[in-house]
Design a protein around this motif. Structure first.
Motif, short mmCIF file in Angstrom:
data_model
loop_
_atom_site.label_atom_id
_atom_site.label_comp_id
_atom_site.label_asym_id
_atom_site.label_seq_id
_atom_site.Cartn_x
_atom_site.Cartn_y
_atom_site.Cartn_z
N SER A 197 0.75 -1.09 0.05
CA SER A 197 -0.18 -0.13 -0.03
C SER A 197 0.83 1.44 0.09
CB SER A 197 -0.90 0.29 1.09
OG SER A 197 -0.69 -0.48 2.41
N ASP B 296 -4.29 5.78 4.26
CA ASP B 296 -5.90 5.34 4.65
C ASP B 296 -6.47 5.30 3.58
OD1 ASP B 296 -4.90 4.78 7.42
OD2 ASP B 296 -5.96 6.67 8.00
N ASP B 297 -6.65 6.27 2.56
CA ASP B 297 -7.28 6.27 1.41
C ASP B 297 -6.74 5.17 0.72
OD1 ASP B 297 -8.87 8.20 2.43
OD2 ASP B 297 -7.63 9.95 1.25
N ARG C 5 -5.69 2.49 1.15
CA ARG C 5 -6.15 1.20 1.91
C ARG C 5 -7.68 1.03 1.72
NH1 ARG C 5 -1.66 0.78 6.69
NH2 ARG C 5 -0.11 -0.38 5.51
N SER C 6 -8.31 2.10 1.87
CA SER C 6 -9.88 2.00 1.84
C SER C 6 -10.61 2.05 0.71
CB SER C 6 -10.32 2.79 2.83
OG SER C 6 -10.21 4.10 2.52
N MET C 7 -9.79 2.70 -0.38
CA MET C 7 -10.66 3.00 -1.46
C MET C 7 -10.11 2.24 -2.87
SD MET C 7 -10.61 7.18 -1.62
CE MET C 7 -10.97 8.15 -0.47
N THR C 8 -10.85 2.17 -3.95
CA THR C 8 -10.56 1.49 -4.99
C THR C 8 -9.79 2.72 -5.83
OG1 THR C 8 -12.62 2.44 -6.22
CG2 THR C 8 -12.96 0.26 -5.03
N PHE D 49 -7.96 -5.66 4.79
CA PHE D 49 -8.49 -4.07 4.93
C PHE D 49 -9.90 -4.23 4.70
CE2 PHE D 49 -4.06 -3.23 3.64
CZ PHE D 49 -3.57 -2.66 4.94
N ALA D 50 -10.62 -3.21 5.08
CA ALA D 50 -12.19 -3.38 5.13
C ALA D 50 -12.83 -3.39 3.68
CB ALA D 50 -12.82 -2.52 5.92
N ARG D 51 -12.01 -2.72 2.74
CA ARG D 51 -12.55 -2.49 1.31
C ARG D 51 -13.27 -3.94 0.56
NH1 ARG D 51 -7.29 -1.91 -0.43
NH2 ARG D 51 -6.79 -3.31 -2.18
#
Ligand SMILES: [Mg+2]
Length: 226
Positions: free
Chosen positions: A15, A33-34, A36-39, A195-197
């Motif tokens: 990441s 953080d973005d 890791r959480s966003m496409t 990660f939560a995505r």
């Protein structure tokens, strides 16, 4: 008997490298953080300027080139990679009784760097296999509708491993690839979800037999019985 493991996102956290590549492409600092959480599309939506939005295909091409190390600069970004906790210990232990096959979407042109990186992070490399993608394998993913889909390439490479002998276990962080693995007789198909995505259900729906969030959950499986 072999154990098949994906590399990026499963053994190695990329990441920070993705953050660096995205920041270069968009010419501004992107938050970890973005990443890791966003496409990727969501990252473009959040960070690209109006002018950049008009040239998204060009930016995306540059991102691919950096991540696949087709651009020389991509190799220097490998320094941002870090090993995922406990993965090396678990694989080292498994490798004493089973053959470890690394199956990765990294290009064959990065073979030496990848082996050096794996070894440097403490992953077993002796008596292991490293199965990589060829440049042409990405033609479909990079220019939509022309060339093979990545799932088809993955499926072809995995079938070749399975033809060579029984596969005991697969560990991969990408839910979509389980669609290929499930077609073979593999007792344990393990989704690695850090990660939560990616929803847990997306692994199960594609054929994973279990989903873990940390390699320590597998450390009691000292070495799968041969
Ligand atoms: Mg992966």
């Amino acid at each position: 008997m072999s154990v098949v493991v994906d590399i990026d996102g499963t053994l190695i956290d990329i990441s920070e490298r993705l953050r660096a590549a995205m920041s270069l492409v968009l010419d501004r600092s992107v938050l970890l953080d973005d990443v890791r959480s966003m496409t990727t599309s969501q990252l473009y939506e959040t960070y690209a300027t109006e002018e950049q939005r008009e040239h998204l295909p060009v930016l995306h091409e540059r991102l691919w080139n950096l991540l696949l190390c087709e651009d020389e600069l991509g190799f220097s970004l490998l320094r941002h990679d870090v090993p995922i906790p406990y993965a090396a210990e678990v694989l080292e232990s498994w490798s004493t009784t089973n053959k470890v096959a690394y199956l990765t979407g990294r290009l064959d042109t990065t073979r030496e760097d990848t082996l050096r990186q794996l070894e440097g992070f403490g992953f077993p490399v002796d008596n292991t296999e490293l199965i990589m993608f060829e440049r042409a394998d990405y033609s479909g993913a990079r220019v939509a509708s022309v060339g093979p889909r990545l799932i088809d390439v993955r499926s072809k490479l995995f079938s070749a491993i399975a033809r060579n002998g029984p596969v005991l276990m697969v560990v991969d962080d990408f839910p979509g690839y389980f669609e290929a693995y499930r077609r073979h007789d593999v007792p344990d198909l393990i989704g690695f979800r850090r990660f939560a995505r990616r929803p847990v259900q997306s692994y199960i729906d594609n054929g994973a037999t279990s989903v873990i969030g940390c390699w320590s959950e597998l450390s009691n499986m000292q070495s799968p019985p041969p």
